[in-house]
Motif scaffolding. Structure first.
Motif, PDB file in Angstrom:
ATOM      1  N   GLY A 141       0.818  -1.229   0.000  1.00  0.00           N
ATOM      2  CA  GLY A 141       0.000   0.000   0.000  1.00  0.00           C
ATOM      3  C   GLY A 141       0.841   1.264   0.000  1.00  0.00           C
ATOM      4  O   GLY A 141       2.010   1.256   0.384  1.00  0.00           O
ATOM      5  N   LEU A 142       0.211   2.333  -0.436  1.00  0.00           N
ATOM      6  CA  LEU A 142       0.851   3.659  -0.466  1.00  0.00           C
ATOM      7  C   LEU A 142      -0.173   4.691  -0.012  1.00  0.00           C
ATOM      8  O   LEU A 142      -1.297   4.743  -0.519  1.00  0.00           O
ATOM      9  CB  LEU A 142       1.341   4.000  -1.876  1.00  0.00           C
ATOM     10  CG  LEU A 142       2.010   5.375  -2.043  1.00  0.00           C
ATOM     11  CD1 LEU A 142       3.299   5.431  -1.224  1.00  0.00           C
ATOM     12  CD2 LEU A 142       2.306   5.650  -3.508  1.00  0.00           C
ATOM     13  N   ASP A 143       0.217   5.486   0.968  1.00  0.00           N
ATOM     14  CA  ASP A 143      -0.684   6.521   1.495  1.00  0.00           C
ATOM     15  C   ASP A 143      -0.692   7.702   0.522  1.00  0.00           C
ATOM     16  O   ASP A 143       0.318   8.375   0.326  1.00  0.00           O
ATOM     17  CB  ASP A 143      -0.216   6.983   2.873  1.00  0.00           C
ATOM     18  CG  ASP A 143      -1.250   7.864   3.560  1.00  0.00           C
ATOM     19  OD1 ASP A 143      -2.145   8.386   2.880  1.00  0.00           O
ATOM     20  OD2 ASP A 143      -1.143   8.029   4.795  1.00  0.00           O
ATOM     21  N   VAL A 144      -1.851   7.907  -0.123  1.00  0.00           N
ATOM     22  CA  VAL A 144      -1.981   8.999  -1.103  1.00  0.00           C
ATOM     23  C   VAL A 144      -2.972  10.046  -0.636  1.00  0.00           C
ATOM     24  O   VAL A 144      -3.524  10.797  -1.423  1.00  0.00           O
ATOM     25  CB  VAL A 144      -2.410   8.440  -2.477  1.00  0.00           C
ATOM     26  CG1 VAL A 144      -1.337   7.541  -3.047  1.00  0.00           C
ATOM     27  CG2 VAL A 144      -3.743   7.678  -2.366  1.00  0.00           C
ATOM     28  N   THR A 145      -3.192  10.096   0.685  1.00  0.00           N
ATOM     29  CA  THR A 145      -4.194  11.043   1.211  1.00  0.00           C
ATOM     30  C   THR A 145      -3.845  12.482   0.833  1.00  0.00           C
ATOM     31  O   THR A 145      -4.709  13.265   0.438  1.00  0.00           O
ATOM     32  CB  THR A 145      -4.280  10.910   2.740  1.00  0.00           C
ATOM     33  OG1 THR A 145      -4.575   9.550   3.066  1.00  0.00           O
ATOM     34  CG2 THR A 145      -5.369  11.821   3.293  1.00  0.00           C
ATOM     35  N   ASP A 146      -2.565  12.850   0.934  1.00  0.00           N
ATOM     36  CA  ASP A 146      -2.163  14.241   0.723  1.00  0.00           C
ATOM     37  C   ASP A 146      -1.836  14.575  -0.717  1.00  0.00           C
ATOM     38  O   ASP A 146      -1.392  15.682  -1.015  1.00  0.00           O
ATOM     39  CB  ASP A 146      -0.939  14.560   1.595  1.00  0.00           C
ATOM     40  CG  ASP A 146      -1.266  14.400   3.074  1.00  0.00           C
ATOM     41  OD1 ASP A 146      -2.422  14.667   3.435  1.00  0.00           O
ATOM     42  OD2 ASP A 146      -0.360  14.008   3.831  1.00  0.00           O
ATOM     43  N   GLN A 147      -2.013  13.622  -1.644  1.00  0.00           N
ATOM     44  CA  GLN A 147      -1.745  13.893  -3.047  1.00  0.00           C
ATOM     45  C   GLN A 147      -2.980  14.450  -3.730  1.00  0.00           C
ATOM     46  O   GLN A 147      -4.092  14.338  -3.224  1.00  0.00           O
ATOM     47  CB  GLN A 147      -1.281  12.621  -3.764  1.00  0.00           C
ATOM     48  CG  GLN A 147       0.035  12.063  -3.224  1.00  0.00           C
ATOM     49  CD  GLN A 147       0.495  10.856  -3.992  1.00  0.00           C
ATOM     50  OE1 GLN A 147      -0.048  10.564  -5.057  1.00  0.00           O
ATOM     51  NE2 GLN A 147       1.474  10.151  -3.440  1.00  0.00           N
ATOM     52  N   GLY A 148      -2.774  15.056  -4.885  1.00  0.00           N
ATOM     53  CA  GLY A 148      -3.890  15.639  -5.631  1.00  0.00           C
ATOM     54  C   GLY A 148      -4.735  14.568  -6.255  1.00  0.00           C
ATOM     55  O   GLY A 148      -4.396  13.377  -6.248  1.00  0.00           O
ATOM     56  N   PRO A 149      -5.898  14.972  -6.807  1.00  0.00           N
ATOM     57  CA  PRO A 149      -6.820  14.006  -7.409  1.00  0.00           C
ATOM     58  C   PRO A 149      -6.196  13.119  -8.465  1.00  0.00           C
ATOM     59  O   PRO A 149      -6.485  11.932  -8.499  1.00  0.00           O
ATOM     60  CB  PRO A 149      -7.922  14.892  -7.997  1.00  0.00           C
ATOM     61  CG  PRO A 149      -7.857  16.128  -7.183  1.00  0.00           C
ATOM     62  CD  PRO A 149      -6.429  16.321  -6.807  1.00  0.00           C
ATOM     63  N   PRO A 150      -5.300  13.611  -9.340  1.00  0.00           N
ATOM     64  CA  PRO A 150      -4.747  12.710 -10.352  1.00  0.00           C
ATOM     65  C   PRO A 150      -3.996  11.545  -9.723  1.00  0.00           C
ATOM     66  O   PRO A 150      -3.972  10.452 -10.251  1.00  0.00           O
ATOM     67  CB  PRO A 150      -3.820  13.594 -11.166  1.00  0.00           C
ATOM     68  CG  PRO A 150      -4.368  14.956 -10.994  1.00  0.00           C
ATOM     69  CD  PRO A 150      -4.877  14.999  -9.598  1.00  0.00           C
ATOM     70  N   ALA A 292       9.344  18.377  -5.090  1.00  0.00           N
ATOM     71  CA  ALA A 292       8.237  19.115  -4.469  1.00  0.00           C
ATOM     72  C   ALA A 292       8.759  20.103  -3.443  1.00  0.00           C
ATOM     73  O   ALA A 292       8.270  21.234  -3.328  1.00  0.00           O
ATOM     74  CB  ALA A 292       7.249  18.136  -3.824  1.00  0.00           C
ATOM     75  N   ASP A 293       9.796  19.651  -2.675  1.00  0.00           N
ATOM     76  CA  ASP A 293      10.374  20.538  -1.679  1.00  0.00           C
ATOM     77  C   ASP A 293      11.025  21.750  -2.353  1.00  0.00           C
ATOM     78  O   ASP A 293      10.864  22.890  -1.902  1.00  0.00           O
ATOM     79  CB  ASP A 293      11.406  19.762  -0.857  1.00  0.00           C
ATOM     80  CG  ASP A 293      11.946  20.594   0.293  1.00  0.00           C
ATOM     81  OD1 ASP A 293      11.144  21.019   1.150  1.00  0.00           O
ATOM     82  OD2 ASP A 293      13.169  20.827   0.332  1.00  0.00           O
ATOM     83  N   GLU A 294      11.781  21.481  -3.451  1.00  0.00           N
ATOM     84  CA  GLU A 294      12.390  22.583  -4.186  1.00  0.00           C
ATOM     85  C   GLU A 294      11.326  23.509  -4.767  1.00  0.00           C
ATOM     86  O   GLU A 294      11.460  24.732  -4.746  1.00  0.00           O
ATOM     87  CB  GLU A 294      13.287  22.045  -5.308  1.00  0.00           C
ATOM     88  CG  GLU A 294      14.561  21.393  -4.836  1.00  0.00           C
ATOM     89  CD  GLU A 294      15.464  22.362  -4.097  1.00  0.00           C
ATOM     90  OE1 GLU A 294      15.485  23.554  -4.482  1.00  0.00           O
ATOM     91  OE2 GLU A 294      16.132  21.955  -3.146  1.00  0.00           O
ATOM     92  N   GLU A 295      10.261  22.871  -5.282  1.00  0.00           N
ATOM     93  CA  GLU A 295       9.174  23.683  -5.836  1.00  0.00           C
ATOM     94  C   GLU A 295       8.510  24.516  -4.750  1.00  0.00           C
ATOM     95  O   GLU A 295       8.174  25.690  -4.947  1.00  0.00           O
ATOM     96  CB  GLU A 295       8.155  22.777  -6.528  1.00  0.00           C
ATOM     97  CG  GLU A 295       6.997  23.522  -7.192  1.00  0.00           C
ATOM     98  CD  GLU A 295       7.439  24.365  -8.371  1.00  0.00           C
ATOM     99  OE1 GLU A 295       6.644  25.212  -8.811  1.00  0.00           O
ATOM    100  OE2 GLU A 295       8.589  24.184  -8.852  1.00  0.00           O
ATOM    101  N   ILE A 296       8.376  23.850  -3.583  1.00  0.00           N
ATOM    102  CA  ILE A 296       7.781  24.586  -2.456  1.00  0.00           C
ATOM    103  C   ILE A 296       8.684  25.747  -2.062  1.00  0.00           C
ATOM    104  O   ILE A 296       8.218  26.860  -1.806  1.00  0.00           O
ATOM    105  CB  ILE A 296       7.540  23.636  -1.269  1.00  0.00           C
ATOM    106  CG1 ILE A 296       6.377  22.687  -1.592  1.00  0.00           C
ATOM    107  CG2 ILE A 296       7.228  24.420   0.003  1.00  0.00           C
ATOM    108  CD1 ILE A 296       6.173  21.612  -0.563  1.00  0.00           C
ATOM    109  N   ARG A 297      10.024  25.450  -2.007  1.00  0.00           N
ATOM    110  CA  ARG A 297      10.952  26.541  -1.678  1.00  0.00           C
ATOM    111  C   ARG A 297      10.871  27.651  -2.728  1.00  0.00           C
ATOM    112  O   ARG A 297      10.877  28.846  -2.391  1.00  0.00           O
ATOM    113  CB  ARG A 297      12.383  25.996  -1.604  1.00  0.00           C
ATOM    114  CG  ARG A 297      12.665  25.158  -0.367  1.00  0.00           C
ATOM    115  CD  ARG A 297      14.171  24.982  -0.187  1.00  0.00           C
ATOM    116  NE  ARG A 297      14.473  24.123   0.942  1.00  0.00           N
ATOM    117  CZ  ARG A 297      14.712  22.820   0.868  1.00  0.00           C
ATOM    118  NH1 ARG A 297      14.678  22.225  -0.331  1.00  0.00           N
ATOM    119  NH2 ARG A 297      14.988  22.109   1.939  1.00  0.00           N
TER     120      ARG A 297
END
Length: 696
Positions: A141-150, A292-297
């Motif tokens: 399993g993979l927790d995808v709760t915090d990912q976007g709809p796609p 994502a972290d770089e994008e967030i930064r």
């Protein structure tokens, strides 16, 4: 994990005799220990169930995510373990689909968790039992709760290749060859982990790699890690994996793989079945997290920059707004001040217009009356709100009227106007009018002021009646007295009458002449001031005229005291003989009157700039310098004239009017205790006789 790092010093090998063949239970225990070590250190969500749905294995991470103790799940179904019925049914359905199709099945499920509902993406695939039948399933399993709809879209099931695990260089404890279903389950679980699992030997060989690692980086074929991963001939200088062999402590670090992706590496010490020191390494691809972290930064930096810029813009906007508000406040105060000023001035203007005694009418461009003050209503004999009648309107506003001329751009000054009021009275008006312009050529209306001069006209008429009475009714008896006195004088001269009688007759003649002069002064003064003095001018030889004048007045004037100085021939002047006599009467009588009887009065003539100047000089007491400029004013009498001598103070004033009516000038020079000289000029005649009124 092998990366471009300095070679770590090899840990000392433990030289332990290995039995040529280990018992199966030892290998089972070693495999279980390996599995527990890997899964305990991993964050992978993984479980295995038999065909009946009983749990054979569950990773601590999945048990923690579901909020269930691992010991309470193994050997039970999902429903018996306490999972809600809806979630248990969903997981069992996935398991049945995988068993029925013999292929992996992937779906996203919303499951209860300790911190609240979570969305997990499960991939369930069948696994082969000891006899080669599909009796178990392995779910990751993979927790995808915090990912976007796609990211939550359910991936379509697809078969995966299942290459067998191989040992490279040394025997892999827990190898699948000749082992039971438990070891097959162990290998299936390692291959299904979403993280890479690698066993590294002290000489940089890869003893074991799970399917994810092999899929990413390929087979090593007995090459050392730095050789087949990076094509190097020596260990990578920044590899930290071999710190485990030096320190015996786990190491956590990040590794940039040859595929250009970033991995989070966890290395910890591990011993093979024969005691060989190994490095157990798990790796998770964190490239997207790093990106994502770089994008967030980047977004944070961009956001901070935008916030700074927006803050600056808002600050500037606020400052501009404050300035605008202040400007508007000042403008409002200025408007209020100007409004108050306009209202005050309007009130002052309204009060002024209402208070002035002259009538005022304001019209628009079409000659319609827009404003009349109370004086105008009173003078015109109309009431407020009542326009003037047709007669008054025609006189005031009709064609050719002062207002009509003003509306055509003309300024009208001191125009006489006669109107007939509604009550039948006639009024004489003195009118001024002018245009009201908005621009140079744009006439917006006209304004007219007028004064009722009817009383003044009536007084003027009365004054003219008085003048006629004075000049006719008083002069007629005086003329008779004067004529009879002259007759008596001539008869007395024929005999030898007493000197006293002769002096009395001369006194009568002087008094009559003086009275006649004063009457003439009054009449000429009034006529001059009203523009009614008319002259009958002709060429006159001044010396000859003065000689005849003195001969005629030999008996009534001290003519023997008057001396004419010799002069060269002079051109004649243009003058009115009667008025010229009046000029000589006033000047010579004053010279004789205000000088000693024993002194002479001198008369001289000279030509100057087209005029003949006549000067009369006496040897009297003189006139103070401060009085000389006032000598020719009406009713003014010098101090010497006020000392007991009769007169009206009109002689010199009337003399100035008569001289100026001829186009000449008169002036005086005087010195105290020496005497005075009065001079006047008259224009030289050009041979014409003129008759013209005195300018107003």
């Amino acid at each position: 994990m092998p990366t471009e790092a300095d070679p770590a010093p090899s840990a000392p090998r433990r030289h332990r005799r290995a039995s040529p063949q280990r018992r199966p239970d030892d290998r089972h225990r070693s495999g279980e220990r390996l599995l527990e070590t890997i899964l305990g250190a991993s964050t992978a969500l993984i479980c295995a169930h038999d065909r009946a749905g009983r749990c054979l294995f569950i990773s601590p991470a999945l048990a923690a995510a579901l909020g269930l103790p691992p010991s309470g799940i193994v050997g039970t179904t999902w429903r018996d373990a306490g999972l809600p019925a809806e979630a248990a049914t969903a997981l069992d359905d996935l398991r049945q689909q995988a068993l029925a199709s013999g292929r992996p099945v992937t779906a996203e499920l919303a499951l209860p968790a300790a911190g609240g509902p979570r969305t997990l993406r499960f991939t369930v695939q069948p696994a082969t039992g000891p006899e080669g039948t599909g009796e178990i399933t392995v779910a990751t399993g993979l927790d995808v709760t915090d990912q976007g709809p796609p990211a939550r879209a359910i991936a379509e099931s697809a078969p995966r290749p299942e290459p067998p695990a191989r040992a490279y260089g040394i025997a892999l404890p827990g190898s699948l060859e000749g082992q039971g279903a438990e070891l097959q389950l162990l290998h299936s679980l390692l291959d299904e982990l979403p993280t890479s699992v690698v066993l590294l030997t002290s000489d940089y060989h890869i003893a074991f790699a799970n399917r994810l690692f092999r899929r990413r980086f390929g087979e090593s074929h007995g090459r050392r890690c730095f050789e087949y991963l990076f094509g190097r001939t020596e260990p990578c200088h920044d590899c930290r994996a071999y710190e485990v062999l030096r320190t015996g402590q786990p190491v956590e670090w990040e590794w940039n793989g040859p595929d250009g992706r970033c991995y989070h590496i966890y290395d910890f010490p591990f011993a093979g079945t024969d005691g060989t020191p190994l490095i157990l390494e798990t790796g998770m691809d964190i490239t997207q997290l790093k990106q994502a972290d770089e994008e967030i930064r980047r977004l944070n930096a961009e956001l901070e920059q935008r916030v700074i810029e927006r803050t600056r813009e808002l600050s500037e906007a606020i400052q501009t707004l404050r300035q605008e508000i202040a400007e508007r406040a000042r403008a409002q105060l200025e408007r209020e001040r100007l409004l108050a000023e306009v209202q005050r001035r309007a009130a002052e203007l309204d009060a002024t217009i209402s208070a002035i005694s002259d009538g005022l009418i304001i019209t628009d461009a079409s000659a319609a009356i827009v404003r009349m003050n109370e004086a105008a209503l009173r003078i015109l004999g109309v009431h407020a709100g009542l326009a003037p009648g047709s007669d008054e309107r025609s006189a005031l506003l009709g064609e050719g009227s002062p207002l009509d001329r003003a509306l055509h751009g003309e300024r009208v000054l001191a125009s006489r106007l006669r109107i007939r009021r509604p009550d039948g009275q006639h009024r004489e008006l003195l009118v001024n009018a002018g245009p009201i312009r908005e621009r140079e050529e744009d006439i917006r209306g006209a304004i007219m002021t007028f004064a009722d001069i009817t009383p003044i006209v009536e007084l003027q008429e009365q004054w003219e009646d008085i003048l006629r009475a004075v000049s006719h009714d008083l002069r007629n008896p005086l003329t008779g007295i004067y004529g009879q006195a002259q007759l008596v004088e001539r008869r007395l001269l024929q005999g030898s009458p007493p000197e006293r009688i002769r002096e009395s007759v001369r006194w009568i003649l002087r008094s009559a002449r003086r009275m006649n002069t004063m009457i003439g002064d009054l009449v000429d003064s009034a006529r001059s001031e009203h523009g009614q003095l008319r002259l009958s001018r002709r060429p006159i030889d001044l010396p000859a005229f003065l000689q005849e004048y003195l001969r005629e007045r030999a008996t009534t004037m001290e003519a023997d005291r008057i001396r004419m100085e010799p002069t060269e021939p002079l051109p004649p002047v243009l003058a009115d003989a009667d008025r010229l006599e009046r000029i000589f009467d006033n000047l010579l009588s004053n010279a004789l009157k205000y000088s000693d009887p024993e002194t002479a009065v001198t008369v001289s003539f000279r030509e100057r700039a087209g005029h003949v100047v006549t000067s009369i000089t006496d040897r009297g007491p003189g006139i103070a310098p401060d009085e000389v400029p006032h000598l020719f004013k009406r009713y003014y009498r010098a101090r010497t004239a006020r000392e007991g001598r009769e007169g009206l103070g009109l002689g010199l004033y009337v003399t100035r009017l008569l001289v100026e009516a001829h186009g000449g000038e008169i002036w005086a020079r005087s010195e105290l205790n020496v005497g005075s000289t009065f001079s006047f000029s008259l224009p030289i005649a050009r041979g014409e006789e003129l008759e013209s009124p005195l300018p107003a």
